[in-house]
Design a protein around this motif. Sequence first.
Motif, PDB file in Angstrom:
ATOM      1  N   ILE A 187      19.040  31.364  71.927  1.00  0.00           N
ATOM      2  CA  ILE A 187      18.837  30.076  72.606  1.00  0.00           C
ATOM      3  C   ILE A 187      20.159  29.581  73.183  1.00  0.00           C
ATOM      4  N   LEU A 188      21.228  29.625  72.382  1.00  0.00           N
ATOM      5  CA  LEU A 188      22.541  29.170  72.829  1.00  0.00           C
ATOM      6  C   LEU A 188      22.995  29.944  74.068  1.00  0.00           C
ATOM      7  N   ASN A 189      22.888  31.252  74.031  1.00  0.00           N
ATOM      8  CA  ASN A 189      23.298  32.066  75.179  1.00  0.00           C
ATOM      9  C   ASN A 189      22.448  31.770  76.404  1.00  0.00           C
ATOM     10  N   SER A 190      21.177  31.514  76.198  1.00  0.00           N
ATOM     11  CA  SER A 190      20.294  31.150  77.308  1.00  0.00           C
ATOM     12  C   SER A 190      20.717  29.812  77.917  1.00  0.00           C
ATOM     13  N   LYS A 191      21.063  28.853  77.074  1.00  0.00           N
ATOM     14  CA  LYS A 191      21.518  27.541  77.563  1.00  0.00           C
ATOM     15  C   LYS A 191      22.838  27.668  78.332  1.00  0.00           C
ATOM     16  N   ILE A 192      23.724  28.540  77.872  1.00  0.00           N
ATOM     17  CA  ILE A 192      24.997  28.766  78.567  1.00  0.00           C
ATOM     18  C   ILE A 192      24.737  29.409  79.920  1.00  0.00           C
ATOM     19  N   THR A 193      23.821  30.369  79.965  1.00  0.00           N
ATOM     20  CA  THR A 193      23.452  31.000  81.236  1.00  0.00           C
ATOM     21  C   THR A 193      22.861  29.965  82.185  1.00  0.00           C
ATOM     22  N   ASP A 194      22.003  29.089  81.671  1.00  0.00           N
ATOM     23  CA  ASP A 194      21.440  28.007  82.496  1.00  0.00           C
ATOM     24  C   ASP A 194      22.548  27.109  83.039  1.00  0.00           C
ATOM     25  N   TYR A 195      23.536  26.827  82.207  1.00  0.00           N
ATOM     26  CA  TYR A 195      24.676  26.012  82.627  1.00  0.00           C
ATOM     27  C   TYR A 195      25.372  26.658  83.829  1.00  0.00           C
ATOM     28  N   TYR A 196      25.622  27.973  83.735  1.00  0.00           N
ATOM     29  CA  TYR A 196      26.271  28.690  84.844  1.00  0.00           C
ATOM     30  C   TYR A 196      25.417  28.642  86.110  1.00  0.00           C
ATOM     31  N   ARG A 197      24.126  28.803  85.957  1.00  0.00           N
ATOM     32  CA  ARG A 197      23.232  28.762  87.128  1.00  0.00           C
ATOM     33  C   ARG A 197      23.273  27.389  87.785  1.00  0.00           C
ATOM     34  N   ARG A 198      23.185  26.347  86.975  1.00  0.00           N
ATOM     35  CA  ARG A 198      23.234  24.985  87.528  1.00  0.00           C
ATOM     36  C   ARG A 198      24.552  24.743  88.240  1.00  0.00           C
ATOM     37  N   ASN A 199      25.641  25.172  87.640  1.00  0.00           N
ATOM     38  CA  ASN A 199      26.946  24.960  88.263  1.00  0.00           C
ATOM     39  C   ASN A 199      27.124  25.784  89.526  1.00  0.00           C
ATOM     40  N   ALA A 200      26.513  26.952  89.588  1.00  0.00           N
ATOM     41  CA  ALA A 200      26.596  27.769  90.799  1.00  0.00           C
ATOM     42  C   ALA A 200      25.926  27.042  91.959  1.00  0.00           C
ATOM     43  N   VAL A 201      24.801  26.411  91.688  1.00  0.00           N
ATOM     44  CA  VAL A 201      24.108  25.638  92.728  1.00  0.00           C
ATOM     45  C   VAL A 201      24.959  24.439  93.140  1.00  0.00           C
ATOM     46  N   LYS A 202      25.497  23.734  92.158  1.00  0.00           N
ATOM     47  CA  LYS A 202      26.362  22.587  92.456  1.00  0.00           C
ATOM     48  C   LYS A 202      27.562  23.011  93.295  1.00  0.00           C
ATOM     49  N   ASN A 203      28.146  24.134  92.916  1.00  0.00           N
ATOM     50  CA  ASN A 203      29.348  24.595  93.614  1.00  0.00           C
ATOM     51  C   ASN A 203      29.061  24.973  95.060  1.00  0.00           C
ATOM     52  N   ARG A 204      27.850  25.420  95.337  1.00  0.00           N
ATOM     53  CA  ARG A 204      27.496  25.733  96.720  1.00  0.00           C
ATOM     54  C   ARG A 204      27.314  24.462  97.536  1.00  0.00           C
ATOM     55  N   LEU A 205      26.862  23.409  96.891  1.00  0.00           N
ATOM     56  CA  LEU A 205      26.572  22.172  97.607  1.00  0.00           C
ATOM     57  C   LEU A 205      27.781  21.265  97.766  1.00  0.00           C
ATOM     58  N   ILE A 206      28.657  21.283  96.781  1.00  0.00           N
ATOM     59  CA  ILE A 206      29.798  20.367  96.784  1.00  0.00           C
ATOM     60  C   ILE A 206      31.071  21.176  96.631  1.00  0.00           C
ATOM     61  N   SER A 207      32.052  20.885  97.392  1.00  0.00           N
ATOM     62  CA  SER A 207      33.316  21.607  97.311  1.00  0.00           C
ATOM     63  C   SER A 207      33.966  21.367  95.958  1.00  0.00           C
ATOM     64  N   LEU A 208      34.297  22.421  95.271  1.00  0.00           N
ATOM     65  CA  LEU A 208      34.929  22.322  93.965  1.00  0.00           C
ATOM     66  C   LEU A 208      36.278  21.614  94.057  1.00  0.00           C
TER      67      LEU A 208
END
Length: 189
Positions: A69-90
Amino acid sequence: MSHETMPPSTEVSMEEFLKNIERRAFQMARIATGSRDDALDIVQDSMYKLVEKYSAKQADEWRPLFYRILNSKITDYYRRNAVKNRLISLASWGMKSNDNGADLIDRAEGRHSETPDQMFVRELQIDKLTGAVEKLPNRQRQAFMLRCWEGMSTALTAETMGCTQGSVKTHYSRAMHSLRHSLEGYWHE
């Protein structure tokens, strides 16, 4: 009692299990995310999901389930941040927290017999190691943390990560090679 198994659920409560695992889980999530706040959220969500979905399971099943579960949540975190990073300049928004402040959990249990110089050197070594672990690819970091930090067997790590034992051995070997290379010469300077 072996490090790989827990007593039957009649001997250990879910609350005891979570208390025993929360600090290490937090450290794993913090290293993976680089953010204390995100790590706390991930660990809390993982604990809640374990209790909600798997509290009826035997206690010896909780550990691999929790880390899956923890690893899945961390993977979800990376996915969410990848989308954010595409939309907003880091660079302009600073999406990744740089949490340079003192971490209460890390610093709470200092070694009282160490001199201030020894404590400083140890803290520098921990920071260097943490930085090297943070730079590992996700699967290598997972294999390293579960095998080395949690002391899980290859079989249990494979079950937790949802892959073969051969994959765990490969990820772990690559992680160790990368860490040796990253830290080469540092400990002897």
